[in-house]
Motif scaffolding. Structure first.
Motif, mmCIF file in Angstrom:
data_model
loop_
_atom_site.group_PDB
_atom_site.id
_atom_site.type_symbol
_atom_site.label_atom_id
_atom_site.label_comp_id
_atom_site.label_asym_id
_atom_site.label_seq_id
_atom_site.Cartn_x
_atom_site.Cartn_y
_atom_site.Cartn_z
ATOM 1 N N PHE A 192 0.870 -1.155 0.160
ATOM 2 C CA PHE A 192 -0.020 0.197 -0.080
ATOM 3 C C PHE A 192 0.911 1.370 0.047
ATOM 4 O O PHE A 192 1.830 1.329 0.636
ATOM 5 N N ALA A 193 0.409 2.318 -0.783
ATOM 6 C CA ALA A 193 1.022 3.424 -0.726
ATOM 7 C C ALA A 193 0.168 4.773 -0.751
ATOM 8 O O ALA A 193 -0.969 4.565 -1.361
ATOM 9 N N SER A 194 0.527 5.654 0.044
ATOM 10 C CA SER A 194 -0.307 6.882 -0.249
ATOM 11 C C SER A 194 0.291 7.730 -1.217
ATOM 12 O O SER A 194 1.572 8.062 -1.242
ATOM 13 N N VAL A 195 -0.305 8.093 -2.281
ATOM 14 C CA VAL A 195 0.166 8.632 -3.501
ATOM 15 C C VAL A 195 -0.492 10.098 -3.398
ATOM 16 O O VAL A 195 -1.736 10.219 -3.260
ATOM 17 N N CYS A 196 0.501 11.147 -3.708
ATOM 18 C CA CYS A 196 -0.017 12.719 -3.600
ATOM 19 C C CYS A 196 0.817 13.106 -4.766
ATOM 20 O O CYS A 196 1.755 13.607 -4.730
ATOM 21 N N GLY A 197 -0.168 13.022 -6.018
ATOM 22 C CA GLY A 197 0.861 13.845 -7.289
ATOM 23 C C GLY A 197 2.185 12.839 -7.440
ATOM 24 O O GLY A 197 1.832 11.589 -7.623
ATOM 25 N N ASP A 198 3.228 13.679 -7.630
ATOM 26 C CA ASP A 198 4.381 12.867 -7.817
ATOM 27 C C ASP A 198 5.257 12.436 -6.767
ATOM 28 O O ASP A 198 6.180 11.729 -6.764
ATOM 29 N N LYS A 199 4.446 12.373 -5.506
ATOM 30 C CA LYS A 199 5.320 11.873 -4.271
ATOM 31 C C LYS A 199 4.357 10.312 -3.854
ATOM 32 O O LYS A 199 3.049 10.454 -3.841
ATOM 33 N N TYR A 200 5.119 9.782 -2.914
ATOM 34 C CA TYR A 200 4.376 8.657 -2.583
ATOM 35 C C TYR A 200 4.995 8.190 -1.000
ATOM 36 O O TYR A 200 6.042 8.580 -0.603
ATOM 37 N N HIS A 201 4.308 7.545 -0.229
ATOM 38 C CA HIS A 201 4.670 7.012 0.891
ATOM 39 C C HIS A 201 4.279 5.488 1.176
ATOM 40 O O HIS A 201 3.151 5.237 1.175
ATOM 41 N N ILE A 241 10.702 -3.651 -4.816
ATOM 42 C CA ILE A 241 9.313 -3.569 -5.304
ATOM 43 C C ILE A 241 9.326 -2.029 -5.803
ATOM 44 O O ILE A 241 8.585 -1.445 -6.462
ATOM 45 N N GLU A 242 9.842 -1.187 -4.902
ATOM 46 C CA GLU A 242 9.647 0.360 -4.938
ATOM 47 C C GLU A 242 10.197 0.806 -6.284
ATOM 48 O O GLU A 242 9.509 1.562 -6.987
ATOM 49 N N GLN A 243 11.487 0.235 -6.708
ATOM 50 C CA GLN A 243 12.241 0.591 -7.714
ATOM 51 C C GLN A 243 11.684 0.194 -9.093
ATOM 52 O O GLN A 243 11.455 0.905 -10.047
ATOM 53 N N THR A 244 10.880 -1.073 -9.093
ATOM 54 C CA THR A 244 10.471 -1.505 -10.244
ATOM 55 C C THR A 244 8.924 -1.261 -10.447
ATOM 56 O O THR A 244 8.397 -1.444 -11.789
ATOM 57 N N ILE A 245 8.294 -1.100 -9.532
ATOM 58 C CA ILE A 245 6.684 -1.097 -9.624
ATOM 59 C C ILE A 245 6.257 0.320 -9.027
ATOM 60 O O ILE A 245 5.437 0.875 -9.781
ATOM 61 N N VAL A 246 6.663 0.427 -7.627
ATOM 62 C CA VAL A 246 5.879 1.757 -7.208
ATOM 63 C C VAL A 246 6.162 3.005 -7.914
ATOM 64 O O VAL A 246 5.635 3.718 -8.337
ATOM 65 N N GLN A 247 7.687 3.209 -7.871
ATOM 66 C CA GLN A 247 8.073 4.268 -8.582
ATOM 67 C C GLN A 247 7.637 4.430 -10.002
ATOM 68 O O GLN A 247 7.085 5.795 -10.634
ATOM 69 N N PRO A 248 7.694 3.760 -11.059
ATOM 70 C CA PRO A 248 7.239 3.599 -12.379
ATOM 71 C C PRO A 248 5.568 3.923 -12.341
ATOM 72 O O PRO A 248 5.072 4.456 -13.282
ATOM 73 N N THR A 249 5.044 3.426 -11.477
ATOM 74 C CA THR A 249 3.595 3.417 -11.469
ATOM 75 C C THR A 249 3.240 5.140 -11.045
ATOM 76 O O THR A 249 2.405 5.705 -11.855
ATOM 77 N N VAL A 250 3.702 5.480 -10.177
ATOM 78 C CA VAL A 250 3.688 6.994 -9.779
ATOM 79 C C VAL A 250 4.124 8.015 -10.870
ATOM 80 O O VAL A 250 3.492 8.739 -11.345
ATOM 81 N N ALA A 251 5.177 7.621 -11.530
ATOM 82 C CA ALA A 251 5.791 8.307 -12.715
ATOM 83 C C ALA A 251 4.756 8.112 -13.909
ATOM 84 O O ALA A 251 4.518 9.286 -14.588
ATOM 85 N N GLY A 252 4.252 7.218 -14.049
ATOM 86 C CA GLY A 252 3.372 6.739 -15.170
ATOM 87 C C GLY A 252 2.078 7.742 -14.956
ATOM 88 O O GLY A 252 1.376 8.168 -16.038
ATOM 89 N N LEU A 253 1.633 7.864 -13.661
ATOM 90 C CA LEU A 253 0.419 8.639 -13.683
ATOM 91 C C LEU A 253 0.582 9.966 -13.916
ATOM 92 O O LEU A 253 -0.209 10.743 -14.701
ATOM 93 N N GLN A 254 1.927 10.428 -13.597
ATOM 94 C CA GLN A 254 2.465 11.977 -13.963
ATOM 95 C C GLN A 254 2.383 12.073 -15.346
ATOM 96 O O GLN A 254 1.944 12.891 -15.982
ATOM 97 N N GLN A 255 2.989 11.131 -16.125
ATOM 98 C CA GLN A 255 3.244 11.216 -17.318
ATOM 99 C C GLN A 255 1.720 11.132 -18.206
ATOM 100 O O GLN A 255 1.804 11.890 -19.525
ATOM 101 N N ASP A 256 0.934 10.154 -17.842
ATOM 102 C CA ASP A 256 -0.584 10.026 -18.537
ATOM 103 C C ASP A 256 -1.355 11.322 -18.161
ATOM 104 O O ASP A 256 -2.559 11.484 -18.581
ATOM 105 N N GLY A 257 -0.996 12.314 -17.285
ATOM 106 C CA GLY A 257 -1.768 13.281 -16.699
ATOM 107 C C GLY A 257 -2.805 12.953 -15.797
ATOM 108 O O GLY A 257 -4.052 13.480 -15.931
ATOM 109 N N LEU A 258 -2.741 11.857 -15.098
ATOM 110 C CA LEU A 258 -3.875 11.279 -14.292
ATOM 111 C C LEU A 258 -3.459 11.918 -12.878
ATOM 112 O O LEU A 258 -2.529 11.262 -12.241
#
Length: 416
Positions: A192-201, A241-258
């Motif tokens: 689980f992560a708290s996602v806030c724009g380009d940041k996550y926890h 997991i953070e490097q291969t999945i969480v980070q790319p997901t948050v970056a992907g949301l940003q790239q897709d304007g979501l």
């Protein structure tokens, strides 16, 4: 502070409890809520999202916390309507919530951003689905929301054809496409992560148990139990997991304007070739929330308020050491059906555990009775996995109702 939580199950009961414990003076509201939640929050009467948001405006609600997923994608979307009137909402916009609402959308997102996941084919008709069947076992997933039940791991053609019939002929889950997916192997883990724009926890990891019976046998359910701990996986694996999945997901949301402000659940399979994404959920998992939330310490209420406003303050919360075990008691007939109205006894005998109400109601005499498939969550903590498990099962034995179902191997299977 005034906070409103949407939902009516065990997850929302756990969220309200965590908010109350972190902010004793806050005024909590819930919609639609349950009888058990009335000791924590004021139940709101509203006919739908527009009516609910109008109530929040009148009452000057400071924060809306999205519990269950359905309201994020119904109508114009809970978070979208809140944004229109300036109410901070901890839950993603409708466009971003498609990560859970549409498995096809999620698969395309994963592939587009090179995030590891199983290969798949999307079928729009019964014939296309049958033609796409191949090597067994195979995983079939209904494209839309199905309360955790729209997935089948099929060991042979007969079971695959039966599920295809459920999707396209009986339309058990509504109308939608079917994803035919490669079956991954390995233990599962929930991140689980708290996602806030380009940041996550990244929050505390957990493991849930989806099948109705011991040894992971029988049909899938919404979840029959969970275990949570910082020690459930190694620091090295969590970093991977953070490097291969969480980070790319948050970056992907940003790239897709979501735009995404809310909890994001990563359902992962730890395969021999590394962690791979099984699914996203755009909220806290259930029953994992019931296991994880009691482990959170600090100012959880202000943590969510600040994050919903765009400021992710990780230092406002921290996590207890040790382990947490959640056991689900389900009603007779679940998951195919559920029997309501059975009297529940023994709740007053619980001594070591928290009890979250997933599907209950009070009768005319003020006694709790069953009112859904998953009825109760019994949750206990301990310094060790064994201690947390023992405490939870000791209290589970004190509760009973006709036809109740529970597993005996939660927090044991996949660890020994």
């Amino acid at each position: 502070m005034k906070i409103l939580v949407t939902g009516k199950g065990g997850r929302e009961h756990a969220i309200l409890t965590a908010l109350r414990e972190s902010a004793p003076d806050a005024h909590l509201y819930v919609w639609p809520g349950s009888d058990a939640m009335q000791s924590l929050a004021t139940r709101v009467e509203a006919t739908g999202l527009v009516d609910l948001v109008a109530f929040m405006q009148r009452e000057q609600i400071d924060l809306c916390v999205a519990g269950e997923e359905s309201w994020l994608v119904k109508d114009r979307g809970l978070a979208n309507i809140c944004a229109e009137v300036g109410i901070p909402c901890w839950g993603p916009l409708k466009e971003s919530a498609q990560l859970e609402a549409s498995k096809t959308f999620a698969k395309n997102f994963l592939q587009r951003h090179h995030i590891p996941t199983a290969n798949c084919t999307v079928a729009q008709t019964h014939r296309d689905a049958v033609r796409a069947l191949g090597t067994y076992p195979i995983v079939l997933k209904f494209d839309g929301l199905a309360a955790g039940k729209g997935v089948a791991v099929c060991q042979d053609e007969a079971s695959a054809l039966e599920f295809i019939d459920e999707v396209f002929t009986k339309q058990t889950f509504g109308t939608g496409d079917l994803i035919i997916e490669q079956c991954l192997t390995g233990p599962e883990i929930s991140i689980f992560a708290s996602v806030c724009g380009d940041k996550y926890h990244i929050l505390m990891p957990a493991r849930d148990y989806k099948r109705i019976g011991d040894n992971d046998e029988g049909p899938n359910t919404g979840g029959m139990g969970a275990v949570a701990s910082r020690d459930i996986i190694s620091d090295e694996l969590l970093a991977q997991i953070e490097q291969t999945i969480v980070q790319p997901t948050v970056a992907g949301l940003q790239q897709d304007g979501l735009v995404y402000h809310g909890f994001l659940y990563f359902g992962l399979m730890l395969t021999p070739s590394g962690p791979q994404v099984i699914e996203y959920n755009c909220r806290f998992g259930d029953p994992e929330a019931e296991a994880v939330l009691p482990m959170i310490q600090g100012d959880f209420a202000h943590y969510l308020l600040c994050a919903a406003k765009g400021d992710l303050k990780r230092n406002l919360i921290h996590f207890r050491d040790g382990w947490s075990t959640c056991l689900i008691l389900a009603s007779d007939g679940y998951p195919a059906t559920s029997r309501n109205g059975d009297l529940i006894s023994g709740l007053d005998q619980i001594t070591q555990s928290r009890v979250y109400h997933c599907g209950t109601r009070k009768n005319a005499d003020g006694q709790y009775q069953t009112n859904g498939g998953r009825v109760l969550a019994i949750v206990a903590q301990g310094d060790t996995r064994e201690a947390a498990r023992e405490a939870a099962y000791a209290d589970l034995k004190k509760v009973s109702f006709p036809g109740q179902q529970s597993r005996t191997d939660i927090a044991k299977l996949h660890f020994e």
